[in-house]
Design a protein around this motif. Structure first.
Motif, PDB file in Angstrom:
ATOM      1  N   ALA B  33      96.384   4.998   8.403  1.00  0.00           N
ATOM      2  CA  ALA B  33      96.121   6.014   9.263  1.00  0.00           C
ATOM      3  C   ALA B  33      94.515   5.917   9.511  1.00  0.00           C
ATOM      4  O   ALA B  33      94.403   6.172  10.807  1.00  0.00           O
ATOM      5  CB  ALA B  33      96.456   7.300   8.718  1.00  0.00           C
ATOM      6  N   LEU B  36      94.190   3.460  12.370  1.00  0.00           N
ATOM      7  CA  LEU B  36      95.152   3.508  13.419  1.00  0.00           C
ATOM      8  C   LEU B  36      94.422   4.731  14.369  1.00  0.00           C
ATOM      9  O   LEU B  36      94.270   4.616  15.527  1.00  0.00           O
ATOM     10  CB  LEU B  36      96.331   4.169  13.107  1.00  0.00           C
ATOM     11  CG  LEU B  36      97.380   4.352  14.264  1.00  0.00           C
ATOM     12  CD1 LEU B  36      97.560   2.941  15.043  1.00  0.00           C
ATOM     13  CD2 LEU B  36      98.668   4.985  13.923  1.00  0.00           C
ATOM     14  N   GLY B  62     102.519   4.050  14.310  1.00  0.00           N
ATOM     15  CA  GLY B  62     102.479   5.494  14.089  1.00  0.00           C
ATOM     16  C   GLY B  62     103.753   6.058  13.507  1.00  0.00           C
ATOM     17  O   GLY B  62     103.567   6.886  12.560  1.00  0.00           O
ATOM     18  N   LEU B  66     103.803   7.755   9.840  1.00  0.00           N
ATOM     19  CA  LEU B  66     104.312   9.194   9.698  1.00  0.00           C
ATOM     20  C   LEU B  66     105.783   9.345   8.898  1.00  0.00           C
ATOM     21  O   LEU B  66     105.759  10.196   8.096  1.00  0.00           O
ATOM     22  CB  LEU B  66     104.569   9.765  11.185  1.00  0.00           C
ATOM     23  CG  LEU B  66     103.142  10.052  11.872  1.00  0.00           C
ATOM     24  CD1 LEU B  66     103.441  10.340  13.258  1.00  0.00           C
ATOM     25  CD2 LEU B  66     102.739  11.269  11.280  1.00  0.00           C
ATOM     26  N   PHE B  77     106.343  14.662  12.779  1.00  0.00           N
ATOM     27  CA  PHE B  77     106.783  13.392  13.478  1.00  0.00           C
ATOM     28  C   PHE B  77     107.460  13.548  14.816  1.00  0.00           C
ATOM     29  O   PHE B  77     107.251  12.787  15.917  1.00  0.00           O
ATOM     30  CB  PHE B  77     107.872  13.126  12.382  1.00  0.00           C
ATOM     31  CG  PHE B  77     108.357  11.711  12.805  1.00  0.00           C
ATOM     32  CD1 PHE B  77     109.827  11.369  13.302  1.00  0.00           C
ATOM     33  CD2 PHE B  77     107.872  10.441  12.191  1.00  0.00           C
ATOM     34  CE1 PHE B  77     110.151  10.485  13.518  1.00  0.00           C
ATOM     35  CE2 PHE B  77     108.555   9.290  12.290  1.00  0.00           C
ATOM     36  CZ  PHE B  77     109.564   9.235  13.061  1.00  0.00           C
ATOM     37  N   PHE B  80     104.893  13.733  17.481  1.00  0.00           N
ATOM     38  CA  PHE B  80     104.350  12.459  17.726  1.00  0.00           C
ATOM     39  C   PHE B  80     105.414  11.593  18.745  1.00  0.00           C
ATOM     40  O   PHE B  80     104.948  11.036  19.606  1.00  0.00           O
ATOM     41  CB  PHE B  80     104.056  11.433  16.465  1.00  0.00           C
ATOM     42  CG  PHE B  80     103.771  10.245  16.719  1.00  0.00           C
ATOM     43  CD1 PHE B  80     104.757   9.199  16.412  1.00  0.00           C
ATOM     44  CD2 PHE B  80     102.500   9.769  17.178  1.00  0.00           C
ATOM     45  CE1 PHE B  80     104.221   8.121  16.600  1.00  0.00           C
ATOM     46  CE2 PHE B  80     101.966   8.643  17.336  1.00  0.00           C
ATOM     47  CZ  PHE B  80     102.937   7.696  16.968  1.00  0.00           C
TER      48      PHE B  80
END
Lengths: 580, 412
Positions: B33, B36, B62, B66, B77, B80
């Motif tokens: 993460a 990212l 991602g 997640l 989630f 996203f």
């Protein structure tokens, strides 16, 4: 006040600048009483010197922007960079006098200011709000795409351009677009002729000024400070005032997406110095920071090597004459002398000294180390104290330094991977893709927040304070990880009253030097062809200077050839080990 | 150590991606993460020349992070995924589908259904036609969820039926779901592909409503249409259906034939062999022998007593009748080099004897016939068996001794 006044004594126009900052006539050495005014390099709106015979005056535009020229933008960049350097401790003279005078000289020589613009050239001024109606009739006007594809070092921006063009569907007949007045013209100019200004060149300017003042900062350090963010370079447009709108082609000029490369800045520096017809720079003497003796001392400390090695670096420097004033001082336009990279040179001297004393053939240095280890074991502490430090053990040094180097390199690699190139302020190629750009920016910020929270307690560290020393070793550490005070006596012997190395062999990095002008290098470094210890030492300085090992290798070859000049003239067999 | 000659945006992001990949492989979600977060600004650059652009990379990575990160919630989630849907119109339906899969994995059936319905109503110019396949999948999965609802209603109805209640409303609802499900499921299985779950559900619906012809047709298509990829399950489903329908042995056998060709080790081979053995046709019996030998080539069957007993039955029958000994010879020839070590070693003799006496009995018989009474396996087991005074082992010994000449003939 410009450079074109005639000398009171000899009526020549041939000015130089003294160390004290006064103008002196080079023909008759008459020093004027004129000191340079402290020029206010703030963004000048109205008092700008007439550049165009037509006399375009600035106007406030509808969107709150104003007309501005590319060179004004660069002027601002330089100003910001100089301010940052001043904050780092450079003397104010650099910003107030030296740099701005260099800049004005450049403007004059490149006919962007301080002169009458040649008749044929007019600036096709295109403002942001101008429509494209009057464009179609002009067949010579280059298209946006054409200008964008003019290759420079910023290859990445090309992809941005295709993005911009695909979004805004730029056709061949669309007006050439920039926020500045002369953005398009700037990109069209013949580069070779007039040494067109670029972002990396701003660093060349800075360094040139620093070199003139002989400030204690090397080029590699300057570039490191840039990467660490202490000197504005990336996203420089953040510092532009609101009124100066950047868009379109301006981005290609001011928005860089790569870090400056040592070689590039270095070569431009010399080109620039010649272009500006500068006189010989102030002398680099033994007491200067940039003198090899001084730099060697610094690098020896940073590399955690014994202070005693300094005697040896000084001896090598003296023997091959690279400590001479004439060798070190920059004389622009002199093509016969090799350009001196002070930092790389000093590092290379240390490498040569290590080869002289330890051979570095992956065998001998370890033998010596075992020897030293034995001696150290047998000696008592008192003995060590009186004889000036324990015997220097190469093996221990290697382990300590390698460990630290690995840790630091790993940190550096991760930092590079985590680097954030964009900033809050967004730029757009055209008004058309502004909304898309902003939307994207918003999404990026959202995602950064979302995943940032999931990163755990890792917070982005604050910018570290700028420092000249990247590695520090303290003698107070009781774990013996500092080698400054260690002694070389185990590897030296006395012969005829002179200290020499016990090692009597030496291997040359290369038997024949390449032609630098043809292939750009004196030698071609490939890791597998050299001993691991040599590679390690190159790697150490490569890390400290943030340059490729091959550059240091080049300097090492150069030094070796000077050192063993006589022996090289005799007939040699390949890969022979020489006897000193 | 990497000394990039020229460190620029692109190289920096490539390096960043490498770190992300390493972290993912080592299941270090926090670290992934972290990197990212630094990578996402790639969205602000155009990578239209690359095959896989940053928006797709960010979506996939991602999602992984997640999904696995301990601190992320289903809500985050979904949030996203909604963002990812806006990132690339060419991928819109794909992202929707994957989102639905994740919801289903998390038991959020209703939310999944909503998302599917929403996606179904999506229109975007020529993209709608381009993403036709994904659309069909979305409809199919909605059909699947309709089937699931139908199934629930059916169970309720059955329960009530037991209690003597009849619920008209429930019945209506059930029929409604059937119609919705059938329409979509029928569509997807027309397209060549592997649609096991859809086929099963559709056939279940058809059978319930008595449309056996349609069901048969569907299953035949699924198994025999050469445009569809070879799928053992297709044949299994067909076989099971035919069995349920009480079809003749002949058609059952023909249904399993291709299954034997593509998966000789399938568990249904026992049924297959059993049917073939009993057939009057010589060819079928021959095939039966081939089938059972082929199954026992596989390690998973080594200790399957039932399989061995099938083989024993046929071998016994052949040996006793003294007809078609050449069949055994034909089957044994390619195997005689490696079956002894594979099945009939002394170690296995001991092990089988200790583990499963029936198994060792069956195997010993085969060994005795194929390798003769002096082979390790038979000797050991029969001796142990006789020592333990088990009757059938004595019978075994007798049998093998009696038919030892057979061994001589087939081994020659």
């Amino acid at each position: 006040r410009d450079f074109n006044e005639r000398c009171a004594q000899c009526s020549e126009v041939n000015w130089g600048v003294t160390d004290g900052g006064r103008f002196y006539c080079r023909s008759c050495h008459n020093v004027t009483e004129r000191t340079r005014e402290v020029v206010n390099t703030d963004f000048i709106t109205n008092s700008r010197v007439q550049t165009i015979s037509k006399g375009l005056r600035k106007q406030e535009k509808n969107d709150g922007g104003c007309e501005w020229y590319i060179c004004e933008g660069f002027q601002l960049v330089l100003k910001k960079q100089a301010e940052a350097l001043e904050a780092l401790g450079v003397c104010p003279e650099m910003k107030d006098e030296i740099l701005c005078n260099f800049w004005r000289c450049y403007l004059q020589k490149s006919k962007q200011a301080y002169c009458k613009r040649p008749a044929g050239e007019t600036v096709k001024a295109l403002s942001v709000s101008e429509s494209s109606t009057d464009v179609d009739s002009d067949p010579e006007r280059p298209s946006l795409l054409h200008l964008l594809s003019l290759s420079e070092s910023e290859g990445d921006l090309r992809t941005d351009c295709s993005f911009a063009s695909s979004v805004s569907k730029v056709s061949e007949s669309t007006s050439v677009y920039s926020g500045s007045v002369d953005g398009s013209l700037y990109l069209m100019k013949n580069q070779k002729e007039k040494l067109r200004m670029t972002m990396p060149m701003t660093l060349s300017f800075c360094y040139m000024a620093l070199l003139w003042l002989r400030e204690p900062i090397t080029l590699s350090e300057l570039l490191r400070f840039v990467v660490e963010g202490h000197i504005p370079y990336l996203n420089i447009f953040q510092h532009f005032p609101e009124k100066m709108k950047l868009c379109g082609l301006d981005l290609k000029i001011f928005c860089v997406e790569s870090w400056p490369v040592y070689d590039e800045v270095f070569n431009k520096l010399h080109e620039l110095a010649a272009f500006l017809d500068l006189p010989r720079f102030p002398d680099i003497t033994e007491s200067c920071f940039l003198h090899p003796d001084m730099l060697c001392m610094k690098y020896l400390m940073e590399a955690n090597l014994p202070d005693e090695l300094h005697n040896w670096t000084c001896r090598v420097v003296k023997k091959i004459g690279i400590g001479e004033v004439d060798f070190l001082t920059l004389t622009p336009g002199n093509k016969s002398t090799r350009k001196v990279k002070y930092d790389v040179l000093a590092a290379a001297v240390i490498v040569v000294v290590l080869k002289l004393l330890f051979l570095l053939d992956d065998r001998y240095e370890w033998l010596l180390s075992e020897f030293a280890e034995e001696r150290n074991k047998n000696n008592t502490e008192v003995c060590i104290f009186y004889s000036g430090g324990p015997y220097f053990e190469f093996k221990k040094w290697y382990e300590v330094v390698k460990h630290t180097l690995d840790v630091e390199q790993k940190k550096l690699d991760e930092e590079r991977a985590k680097y954030l190139w964009r900033c809050e302020k967004s730029l757009f190629y055209s008004v058309k893709n502004k909304s898309k750009v902003l939307k994207r920016r918003q999404m990026v910020v959202n995602l950064q927040n979302q995943f940032g929270k999931l990163s755990g307690s890792v917070q982005r560290a604050e910018k570290p304070n700028p420092s000249s020393f990247q590695l520090r070793w303290s003698e107070e550490n009781t774990d013996g990880s500092c080698f400054h005070g260690h002694s070389l006596k185990g590897i030296l012997q006395e012969k005829c009253g002179l200290l020499t190395a016990m090692n009597s062999d030496y291997w040359l990095c290369t038997v024949k030097l390449c032609n630098e002008k043809l292939c750009g290098h004196l030698a071609h470094y490939r890791e597998v062809e050299f001993p691991h210890s040599y590679h390690f030492v190159l790697g150490l300085f490569s890390f400290l200077l943030r340059i490729q090992p091959s550059y240091i290798h080049d300097e090492v070859c150069m030094i070796e050839h000077k050192l063993f000049n006589k022996k090289l003239c005799k007939k040699l067999k390949y890969n022979t080990v020489l006897r000193k | 150590s990497s000394h990039e000659h020229k460190l620029n945006f692109k190289k920096s992001k490539e390096a960043c991606l490498n770190y992300i990949q390493d972290a993912l492989l080592q299941k270090q979600w926090k670290r992934a993460a972290e990197f990212l977060t630094c990578y996402v600004e790639s969205l602000e650059k155009d990578y239209s020349r690359e095959r896989v652009g940053p928006s797709e990379i960010i979506w996939r990575i991602g999602t992984e992070i997640l999904w696995h990160h301990s601190q992320s919630s289903m809500k985050e989630f979904s949030c996203f995924m909604e963002q990812m849907k806006t990132l690339g119109v060419k991928r819109y339906l794909k992202v929707c589908l994957e989102h639905v899969f994740h919801l289903l994995c998390n038991g959020k059936i209703d939310e999944a259904y909503q998302n599917l319905s929403l996606a179904e109503s999506w229109r975007f110019g020529e993209q709608t036609a381009i993403q036709d396949k994904e659309m069909k999948l979305i409809q199919a999965y909605r059909g699947l969820l309709d089937y699931y609802s139908w199934s629930k209603q059916k169970n309720i109805l059955l329960e009530h039926g037991e209690d003597g209640f009849s619920d008209l409303a429930v019945e209506q609802e059930m029929h409604g779901y059937f119609r919705k499900a059938a329409v979509n499921l029928k569509e997807i299985i027309k397209i060549p592909g592997v649609w096991d779950v859809f086929v099963k559900c559709y056939v279940d619906l058809l059978e319930f409503y008595g449309d056996h012809n349609e069901a048969r047709q569907v299953l035949n298509e699924y198994a025999y249409n050469s445009k569809f990829p070879a799928n053992p399950n297709a044949h299994v489903y067909l076989y099971q259906f035919l069995k349920r329908q009480g079809e003749s042995k002949k058609s059952l056998i023909s249904a399993l034939k291709i299954l034997h060709d593509i998966v000789p080790s399938h568990e249904l081979m026992i049924d297959f062999n059993t049917m073939l053995q009993k057939s009057k046709k010589r060819k079928k019996r021959r095939l039966g022998l081939e089938v059972i030998f082929a199954a026992l080539d596989y390690a998973g069957w080594k200790e399957n007593a039932k399989a061995w007993s099938c083989l024993v039955r046929q071998v016994k029958q052949i040996v006793t009748s003294e007809k078609h000994l050449d069949w055994i010879k034909q089957e044994w020839n390619p195997r005689k080099d490696w079956w002894p070590a594979f099945h009939f070693s002394r170690y296995l003799a001991k092990r089988n004897w200790q583990g499963n006496k029936s198994l060792s009995y069956e195997k010993a018989l085969v060994a005795g016939i194929l390798l003769g009474k002096d082979c390790k396996y038979f000797k050991y087991v029969s001796r142990q068996g006789c020592k333990a005074q088990l009757k059938r082992f004595r019978m075994l010994k007798k049998f093998v001794n009696k038919h030892n000449p057979v061994y001589l003939r087939i081994s020659g």
